[in-house]
Design a protein around this motif. Sequence first.
Motif, PDB file in Angstrom:
ATOM      1  N   ALA A   1      -3.798  -6.542 -10.246  1.00  0.00           N
ATOM      2  CA  ALA A   1      -2.450  -6.036  -9.941  1.00  0.00           C
ATOM      3  C   ALA A   1      -2.493  -4.925  -8.915  1.00  0.00           C
ATOM      4  O   ALA A   1      -1.624  -4.831  -8.053  1.00  0.00           O
ATOM      5  N   PHE A   2      -3.491  -4.046  -9.028  1.00  0.00           N
ATOM      6  CA  PHE A   2      -3.582  -2.955  -8.049  1.00  0.00           C
ATOM      7  C   PHE A   2      -5.015  -2.444  -7.955  1.00  0.00           C
ATOM      8  O   PHE A   2      -5.818  -2.605  -8.881  1.00  0.00           O
ATOM      9  N   VAL A   3      -5.308  -1.840  -6.825  1.00  0.00           N
ATOM     10  CA  VAL A   3      -6.589  -1.185  -6.582  1.00  0.00           C
ATOM     11  C   VAL A   3      -6.295   0.263  -6.222  1.00  0.00           C
ATOM     12  O   VAL A   3      -5.556   0.532  -5.274  1.00  0.00           O
ATOM     13  N   GLN A   4      -6.876   1.174  -6.983  1.00  0.00           N
ATOM     14  CA  GLN A   4      -6.674   2.605  -6.753  1.00  0.00           C
ATOM     15  C   GLN A   4      -7.926   3.218  -6.143  1.00  0.00           C
ATOM     16  O   GLN A   4      -9.041   2.905  -6.542  1.00  0.00           O
TER      17      GLN A   4
ATOM     18  N   LEU B   1       0.854  -1.182   0.000  1.00  0.00           N
ATOM     19  CA  LEU B   1       0.000   0.000   0.000  1.00  0.00           C
ATOM     20  C   LEU B   1       0.893   1.236   0.000  1.00  0.00           C
ATOM     21  O   LEU B   1       1.680   1.434   0.930  1.00  0.00           O
ATOM     22  N   ALA B   2       0.783   2.051  -1.042  1.00  0.00           N
ATOM     23  CA  ALA B   2       1.584   3.270  -1.149  1.00  0.00           C
ATOM     24  C   ALA B   2       0.752   4.473  -0.713  1.00  0.00           C
ATOM     25  O   ALA B   2      -0.366   4.668  -1.200  1.00  0.00           O
ATOM     26  N   ILE B   3       1.321   5.265   0.201  1.00  0.00           N
ATOM     27  CA  ILE B   3       0.656   6.468   0.697  1.00  0.00           C
ATOM     28  C   ILE B   3       1.663   7.606   0.674  1.00  0.00           C
ATOM     29  O   ILE B   3       2.728   7.507   1.273  1.00  0.00           O
ATOM     30  N   ASP B   4       1.340   8.682  -0.010  1.00  0.00           N
ATOM     31  CA  ASP B   4       2.246   9.832  -0.064  1.00  0.00           C
ATOM     32  C   ASP B   4       2.394  10.479   1.307  1.00  0.00           C
ATOM     33  O   ASP B   4       1.533  10.336   2.184  1.00  0.00           O
ATOM     34  N   ALA B   5       3.462  11.246   1.443  1.00  0.00           N
ATOM     35  CA  ALA B   5       3.825  11.811   2.746  1.00  0.00           C
ATOM     36  C   ALA B   5       2.790  12.780   3.290  1.00  0.00           C
ATOM     37  O   ALA B   5       2.763  13.052   4.499  1.00  0.00           O
ATOM     38  N   ASP B   6       1.934  13.310   2.430  1.00  0.00           N
ATOM     39  CA  ASP B   6       0.938  14.291   2.873  1.00  0.00           C
ATOM     40  C   ASP B   6      -0.476  13.725   2.852  1.00  0.00           C
ATOM     41  O   ASP B   6      -1.438  14.486   2.980  1.00  0.00           O
ATOM     42  N   GLN B   7      -0.624  12.417   2.698  1.00  0.00           N
ATOM     43  CA  GLN B   7      -1.946  11.803   2.565  1.00  0.00           C
ATOM     44  C   GLN B   7      -2.319  11.073   3.858  1.00  0.00           C
ATOM     45  O   GLN B   7      -1.695  10.077   4.231  1.00  0.00           O
TER      46      GLN B   7
ATOM     47  N   HIS C   1      -4.759  -6.874 -14.256  1.00  0.00           N
ATOM     48  CA  HIS C   1      -5.980  -6.075 -14.201  1.00  0.00           C
ATOM     49  C   HIS C   1      -5.902  -5.066 -13.051  1.00  0.00           C
ATOM     50  O   HIS C   1      -5.125  -5.242 -12.112  1.00  0.00           O
ATOM     51  N   SER C   2      -6.739  -4.037 -13.152  1.00  0.00           N
ATOM     52  CA  SER C   2      -6.785  -3.030 -12.093  1.00  0.00           C
ATOM     53  C   SER C   2      -8.235  -2.762 -11.717  1.00  0.00           C
ATOM     54  O   SER C   2      -9.155  -3.028 -12.479  1.00  0.00           O
ATOM     55  N   ILE C   3      -8.420  -2.213 -10.518  1.00  0.00           N
ATOM     56  CA  ILE C   3      -9.733  -1.867  -9.991  1.00  0.00           C
ATOM     57  C   ILE C   3      -9.695  -0.416  -9.526  1.00  0.00           C
ATOM     58  O   ILE C   3      -8.715   0.024  -8.921  1.00  0.00           O
ATOM     59  N   TYR C   4     -10.776   0.305  -9.807  1.00  0.00           N
ATOM     60  CA  TYR C   4     -10.909   1.653  -9.270  1.00  0.00           C
ATOM     61  C   TYR C   4     -12.031   1.652  -8.249  1.00  0.00           C
ATOM     62  O   TYR C   4     -13.214   1.604  -8.599  1.00  0.00           O
ATOM     63  N   TYR C   5     -11.656   1.676  -6.979  1.00  0.00           N
ATOM     64  CA  TYR C   5     -12.634   1.716  -5.896  1.00  0.00           C
ATOM     65  C   TYR C   5     -13.186   3.138  -5.794  1.00  0.00           C
ATOM     66  O   TYR C   5     -12.420   4.099  -5.802  1.00  0.00           O
TER      67      TYR C   5
ATOM     68  N   CYS D   1      -2.495   6.241  -9.195  1.00  0.00           N
ATOM     69  CA  CYS D   1      -2.191   7.663  -8.992  1.00  0.00           C
ATOM     70  C   CYS D   1      -1.059   7.859  -8.003  1.00  0.00           C
ATOM     71  O   CYS D   1      -0.785   8.980  -7.579  1.00  0.00           O
ATOM     72  N   GLY D   2      -0.415   6.755  -7.614  1.00  0.00           N
ATOM     73  CA  GLY D   2       0.785   6.832  -6.787  1.00  0.00           C
ATOM     74  C   GLY D   2       0.548   6.885  -5.297  1.00  0.00           C
ATOM     75  O   GLY D   2       1.481   6.717  -4.515  1.00  0.00           O
ATOM     76  N   THR D   3      -0.684   7.133  -4.873  1.00  0.00           N
ATOM     77  CA  THR D   3      -1.005   7.174  -3.447  1.00  0.00           C
ATOM     78  C   THR D   3      -2.423   6.671  -3.246  1.00  0.00           C
ATOM     79  O   THR D   3      -3.266   6.772  -4.156  1.00  0.00           O
ATOM     80  N   GLY D   4      -2.681   6.080  -2.081  1.00  0.00           N
ATOM     81  CA  GLY D   4      -3.986   5.464  -1.868  1.00  0.00           C
ATOM     82  C   GLY D   4      -4.195   4.280  -2.775  1.00  0.00           C
ATOM     83  O   GLY D   4      -5.326   3.956  -3.131  1.00  0.00           O
ATOM     84  N   VAL D   5      -3.097   3.624  -3.152  1.00  0.00           N
ATOM     85  CA  VAL D   5      -3.149   2.516  -4.103  1.00  0.00           C
ATOM     86  C   VAL D   5      -2.468   1.297  -3.491  1.00  0.00           C
ATOM     87  O   VAL D   5      -1.411   1.401  -2.876  1.00  0.00           O
ATOM     88  N   MET D   6      -3.087   0.136  -3.659  1.00  0.00           N
ATOM     89  CA  MET D   6      -2.514  -1.113  -3.170  1.00  0.00           C
ATOM     90  C   MET D   6      -2.134  -1.998  -4.352  1.00  0.00           C
ATOM     91  O   MET D   6      -2.942  -2.223  -5.256  1.00  0.00           O
ATOM     92  N   TYR D   7      -0.892  -2.473  -4.335  1.00  0.00           N
ATOM     93  CA  TYR D   7      -0.364  -3.332  -5.400  1.00  0.00           C
ATOM     94  C   TYR D   7      -0.186  -4.762  -4.904  1.00  0.00           C
ATOM     95  O   TYR D   7       0.085  -5.000  -3.721  1.00  0.00           O
ATOM     96  N   ARG D   8      -0.274  -5.702  -5.824  1.00  0.00           N
ATOM     97  CA  ARG D   8       0.119  -7.083  -5.560  1.00  0.00           C
ATOM     98  C   ARG D   8       1.609  -7.214  -5.840  1.00  0.00           C
ATOM     99  O   ARG D   8       2.080  -6.830  -6.922  1.00  0.00           O
TER     100      ARG D   8
END
Length: 517
Positions: free
Chosen positions: A214-217, A188-194, A292-296, A254-261
């Motif tokens: 592969a990831f959920v954004q 799970l990637a979270i930017d420093a200001d998120q 594949h990707s998912i947009y929650y 989008c680089g943040t709030g995204v979880m990758y496998r």
Amino acid sequence: MPFQYIKKAVGNWIDDLRGRQKYRRYGEKENRIKRLTSQIVALLGMLSAIFYLFFCFYYANWEVWYVFIPFIIADISFFILYLLTMSNLWLKRYHNPQGLVREEHFMVDVFIPVYNEPLDIVEETIAAAAKLDYDYKTVYVLDDGDRDALKTLTEKYGLNYIRRPEHKNSKAGNLNYAFARTNGEMILAIDADQVAKPELIKKIVGYFRIPRIAFVQTPQSFKLPKGDPWGNADKVFYHAIQSSKDYDNSAISCGTGVMYRRKALESVNGFSEWNVVEDLHTSLRLHDKGWHSIYYPLPLTIGTAPQEVVSQIKQRWHWAVDSMRMLFWDCPLTHKNLSWPQRLQYFHFGYYYLVIGIFIPIAIFFVPQWALFTHKFILTIPPIMYILARLPYLILEIIAGKLLTDQTVGFKSNRAQVALFAVYFNAFFVALKSKKTLPEYTVTRKVAREDSFYVRLKPCLPHLIVISISITAMVYGIMTIKDDFWFLFINILVSAFCLLYLSKFIVLSLWPKVFIK
């Protein structure tokens, strides 16, 4: 072949129109009327656009070919953008806000990449990450700024701290360094200001029950001034475009709030270091590998957005450079493993910035001013005929845009984009010459700073020049054109829109406190 996709799409649309399609996805049946209405209006807009373009060619004034040719190229470019936007927003995929119930526990590594952001902002992010409601997580703070104070702060919350010895390849390099030294099944990637909501992991981790995800954004949300004067909420992108891309298995990270496998990232050798920012190109590589990707649909983080002109244009410039660099040097249309809808979805990114940066100034800023100064028209017929040919296309284009984007696009969002024409113009040339070397990357400021008047004036110079020329042309036209009302009217009208589109950017830049309080 594209023809096969078109044939299948037409067949599905006819079935949908007749109500005979099998509706399996969440919200698909409930949104049928709204979907078909927007599609029919979009098709009418396409037909009116084709008529308009043929009309222009038929009545072209070839005596002023040096103006007509750039003008018609710009108009064709707008039409192509309209077709791309129409096809990409044609269908949307919705997901139940409850997410998918997980049946197994995945080990999740939470990455928080940091590069000299203010410690008070980073502490909010770290504190929220420590409170994520999920037992099988490990949180890592990735310090790319070599700050002992950040290490102390990380230890205060009982989290893990990683500092790499060399600081190459910006955020992607920072993520990859941690990626090689951790082993969680998900990242799970979270930017420093998120600042993440406690339920973030639980809401999206269940989607990874599906083997090829592969990831959920998740959508990004921001702390914004009243009225969001810069248009940083990006409602069109987060409310409509990503859902449409999700339908074509093209929702991007989008680089943040995204979880990758992790296995998916391993298949493409980690986060992409090819572009300035890692998210867009990493998404392309993963989709190209068949993932594949998912947009929650609901935002589960809240962060900061640029509040002044320097940070605003820097962020948008980075996005534009990345998108056009990919368009020029790793063109999605050449990726044979992608479906044609996927190729068009990725192609749209770079092409959009190209149109705003190169063709908008030709059609809106310069041709009307040229006409007012020279008293010449690009067509051989009375201007009123041009208005009658252009008006249906314009009206249908506006209505279709509203309907296809679920009412999120409008004058405000269009103005925010058009006002960045000079940023995208510069990004075009930077991307063009950056085939093998990356342009310099700097992190967007997280805290508003009051720059000097000169620093704020510099980004406005192209706007001030265009507005000055427009006002001069309007005054000159009013004083000298006495016997052609419609010629004067149409060029004055377009020039006036130029003032409306650009003036707020100037005021926001030079006197930000007028709007931002």
